[in-house]
Motif scaffolding. Structure first.
Motif: not given
Lengths: 281, 350, 263
Positions: A16, A18-19, A21-22, A25-26, A28-30, A32-35
């Motif tokens: 958990w 290690l996972l 940060p990614l 990131f995903l 906030v920047f993947f 949410v834009p999709l939503i």
């Protein structure tokens, strides 16, 4: 006993950590834009279902969606017709020839969409090599090639064919030549060899290639916009027009959501049968 | 029924703003803040038409202005009304200044997306745009395919007499009046436009329009390279193809005149410099030199004393040319131009 | 049948090769526009490309953006891949699937999202905005490459190092990383290329300050079919050729070296 369970507990925290940060990131920047796209499709210009009503019932949009599906289907079929013989040629050629062809296909694969689209513009232009060739053999009034359904379809087949070829080749080269020879010795020739030996053995590669090509083609923007005509628009081009020309974010988002749903349905079906990670692997 | 709305107020509804804030983006925005549009004292960004327009403006407007004030100018093209509206509402400016045609100017001013300006010369201000130059959409053709070209849009529509591929601009406000003229409407009866009749007229030519051009440079390229045989093209772009040595000809007859106005994007951090530039660009001598190189017609009357007769003859505003042309009448369009352009897009795709 | 298939294969080879080959002579043309055969040959358009800031700035932007994207992508993906490949935990298969999503969503859909979302954040037309978007899109590719490498990793080597007394950190630095290096390099290279080639999202969100090369090329092809594009195409094509053939050539030369010395 307690020590051991403590260790497993601690061990379970690691992935958990290690996972995270990614994942953040995903989100906030993947995600949410999709939503945001989903939200806009219901709220722009005001709280409404009208964007969807229009996207699904408006004649323009229906037409463009149907055209997009037909084009994607046709391009997939062409890629298969182009890719299968080539993969076959590679699998029966000497290792050296196979390597050279593979190099060519990989090169095409890695060359930017834009470069390949531009190359077709050069090839098909009124002053281009193809028309020159036509004239050299005496055809003085060659047909208009550029900015037609023909030119954009041809370029899309060329751009997407490497996906198909690589998928089919990867399964075809694993076919045991002994199997083919024994089938031949049992009298399998030509069509029946293809039907009873090659097709069943290469089916997974075909399925992979077709799904990949079809899905990419559904959302294709660059090539249809540059080489096609507005009469044969595809959905991605129309979404672009909504944003760039009309600033209609709501309508653009609704169309994008419909495209997304179609894509996801296809990929989910694929995932059920094969596992999504196989698609690009 | 929702429209392809150009009302920029609708771009960001309150619900969406709340949504974006709620996702915790405030923090991320702060991080990014140093990169967001800030006043750059020494650079102005101008949205241009590209090509020869750009070259002429660079030589006679941009570089002299930089020499005089030390303010550098960067350009990007093509001109986009949508971008103008978009950037005002996101607060991220791609350009500070652009030029708009009359119809778009009226809409931009109504929507409040352009700065209030003052007239730099008498009669130079219209709806917060400063009148700069006039240009025309004319018919042109390849002389290697067509010996005697069409004289009217009705003849341009006549595919029996003038076989060959055609091209028109993908821009409803300019194409619809042309379609009506092609259908036999008199210039004096043109506005308000009879849209149904215009689309019926377009139906007849549709199969023969091989390219709907979207950028000026593209129109020059397809005429010069012979991708099409007849084209409705801006006169400056036509001259560019002619200068390149292509076998082409044009007529001023039934040319469609547009006026170009300088505007400043609302609330841009560079507004002061932008206003300075516009005053400079519409002053008599620079404007005269600019229109001479690009073959436009100067709208500041004071410029005319710097323009010799032979240069004026290539401008749409020269009396001999002007008498053959007609002007756009956006105030009396005959419906909502945004709706018309939506209908035009639908028509194109069908 | 088989002969027919073979001939069809040859035709397909030509079909695939022709567009790649054609841009090369066009880039040396002296014609003002697309014209075949070229009326003369020269380096005019190469000179135009290497002296025109409106082409060089986007090229430079693309290099910067792709480099930043690569670094960010690797920083995020490497730890996550270790977690997903080496650890068993609840929700792993879902996490696996989520990693692939950016590849599954059509670019144009993301373009709509980024255009509006980054607009609201005030980072459209900035390097940062493009890098963030490109990183999200490059994650699946970097992950696929790296996880394939990591799955094939022989862990006995790590255990051997540990049993010889190396600390986990030391083992990681001296055993795990060197063995994984090719996989890491390829994964980073894929992320770089993905960003460098990305067109659709860039068209919408890379504006005046961060215009990327593909966006500039798209605009140029759409507007005027500027022959300079043939130059860029040739250069990009040469890079791909170099990237594909180069390593093989080096390997071949290495294998040959002893023989050359013997001769």
């Amino acid at each position: 006993m307690t020590g051991l369970s403590n260790m497993t507990e601690r061990k379970n925290l690691w992935p958990w950590l290690l996972l995270t940060p990614l994942a953040v990131f995903l989100v906030v920047f993947f995600v949410v834009p999709l939503i945001d796209v989903a939200v806009m499709s219901f709220t722009e210009p005001r709280l409404t279902f009208a964007n969807y009503e229009r996207a699904l019932t408006g004649t323009l949009y229906q037409k463009v969606f149907i055209n997009t599906f037909l084009t994607a289907g046709f391009v997939t079929l062409c890629c298969l017709l182009v890719g299968y013989p080539l993969a076959y040629l590679m699998s029966v050629s000497s290792q050296r020839t196979a390597m050279l062809i593979l190099l060519l296909v990989t090169m095409s694969f890695w060359t930017s969409f834009l470069v390949r689209t531009y190359a077709w513009m050069v090839l098909l232009g009124t002053n281009g090599p193809l028309v020159w060739l036509f004239q050299a053999v005496g055809i003085t009034n060659p047909p208009q090639l550029l900015f037609t359904r023909f030119s954009s379809t041809l370029a899309m087949v060329h751009i997407l064919a490497p996906y198909m070829i690589m998928n089919i080749y990867s399964v075809m080269r694993k076919i045991d030549p002994v199997l083919v020879r024994s089938a031949e010795s049992l009298g399998a020739r030509g069509g029946s060899l293809l039907r009873h030996v090659y097709l069943p053995l290469t089916a997974p590669g075909i399925a992979n290639g077709c799904v990949l090509v079809f899905v990419i083609c559904l959302g294709f923007y660059v090539t249809p916009v540059l080489l096609g005509s507005p009469r044969e628009q595809m959905i991605a081009g129309l979404i672009g027009t909504q944003l760039d020309e009309f600033l209609a974010f709501g309508m653009g988002s609704a169309l994008a959501m419909v495209l997304l749903v179609f894509t996801m349905v296809i990929l989910t079906i694929y995932h059920r049968h094969f596992g999504l990670d196989k698609l690009w692997g | 029924m929702p429209k392809f709305t150009l009302d920029p107020a609708s771009l960001m509804t309150p619900s969406r703003r709340t949504f974006l804030k709620a996702t915790g983006l405030a923090a991320a925005s702060t991080l990014a803040a140093p990169y967001v549009a800030r006043a750059e004292d020494n650079v102005l960004y101008i949205n241009t038409w590209g090509g020869p327009w750009d070259e002429a403006a660079r030589a006679h407007l941009f570089d002299p202005f930089t020499a005089e004030t030390g303010i550098k100018i960067q350009t990007l093209s093509p001109v986009s009304f949508a971008k103008l509206a978009q950037q005002v509402h996101t607060g991220t400016y791609e350009f500070d200044i652009t030029t708009l045609g009359g119809g778009e100017l009226v809409r931009a001013n109504e929507a409040g997306i352009i700065e209030d300006l003052e007239a730099p010369y008498e009669g130079g201000l219209f709806e917060n745009g400063v009148a700069s130059h006039a240009f025309a959409t004319v018919m042109a053709w390849r002389t290697d395919k067509i010996k005697e070209g069409p004289k009217t849009w009705a003849e341009f529509w006549d595919v029996e007499r003038f076989p060959g591929g055609r091209s028109l601009q993908r821009y409803a406000a300019r194409v619809l009046p042309i379609a009506l003229l092609a259908d036999g409407v008199e210039v004096k009866d043109l506005y308000p436009l009879d849209l149904d009749r215009a689309f019926e007229s377009l139906d007849r030519i549709k199969d023969h329009v091989r390219v709907w051009w979207t950028a000026g440079a593209q129109s020059t390229q397809i005429l010069r390279d012979g991708e099409v045989d007849l084209i409705g093209i801006w006169h400056g772009r036509y001259f560019e193809a002619e200068k390149a040595g292509a076998p082409v000809a044009m007529t001023w007859n039934q040319g469609e005149i547009d006026r170009a106005y300088w505007v400043v994007a609302k609330d841009t951090p560079n507004a002061e410099n932008a206003k300075k530039f516009i005053a400079f660009a519409t002053s008599a001598k620079p404007l005269a030199e600019f229109v001479m190189q690009a073959d436009y017609g100067a709208l500041n009357p004071a410029s005319n004393e710097f323009i010799p007769a032979d240069a004026a003859a290539r401008m749409p505003t020269a009396p001999a040319n002007y008498s053959q042309t007609f002007e756009q009448d956006m105030a009396n369009f005959g419906g909502d131009p945004a709706e018309a352009s939506e209908r035009f897009e639908e028509w194109l795709a069908s | 049948m088989t002969r027919f298939m073979k001939w069809l294969g040859v035709v397909v080879v030509i079909f695939i090769a022709a567009p790649l080959v054609i841009v090369v002579p066009m880039s040396f043309s002296t014609a003002r526009s697309l014209q075949f055969p070229p009326p003369g040959y020269g380096l005019g358009y190469y000179q135009a490309y290497f002296s025109d800031p409106s082409w060089l700035i986007p090229t430079w932007n693309s290099i910067i953006i792709a480099t930043a994207t690569t670094v960010l992508t690797m920083l995020l993906v490497v730890p996550a891949t270790f977690a997903l490949v080496r650890h068993q935990f609840r929700g792993r298969s879902i996490a696996d699937l989520m990693m692939l999503m950016p590849l599954a969503v059509p670019s144009i859909v993301m373009a709509v999202g980024y255009y509006s979302y980054f607009g609201a954040m005030g980072i459209v037309h900035t390097h940062i905005g493009v890098v963030l978007a490109h990183t999200a899109l490059a994650v699946p590719i970097a992950f696929l490459v790296l996880s394939a490498n990591l799955k094939g990793f022989d862990r006995t080597l790590e255990r051997a190092a540990m049993s010889l007394g190396a600390s986990p950190t030391k083992t990681f630095i001296h055993v795990t990383l060197p063995i994984l290096r090719p996989g890491l390099i390829i994964s980073a290279l894929f992320a770089f290329i993905h960003s460098f080639d990305e067109t659709v999202v860039s068209i919408f969100i890379s504006g005046r300050n961060a215009e990327t090369l593909p966006r500039k090329m798209f605009d140029s092809i759409r507007q005027e079919a500027d022959p300079v594009i043939a130059v860029i195409s040739t250069l990009l094509f040469a890079l791909v050729l170099l990237g594909l053939v180069g390593p093989r050539l080096v390997a071949a030369l290495r294998n040959r070296r002893p023989r050359v010395q013997a001769a």
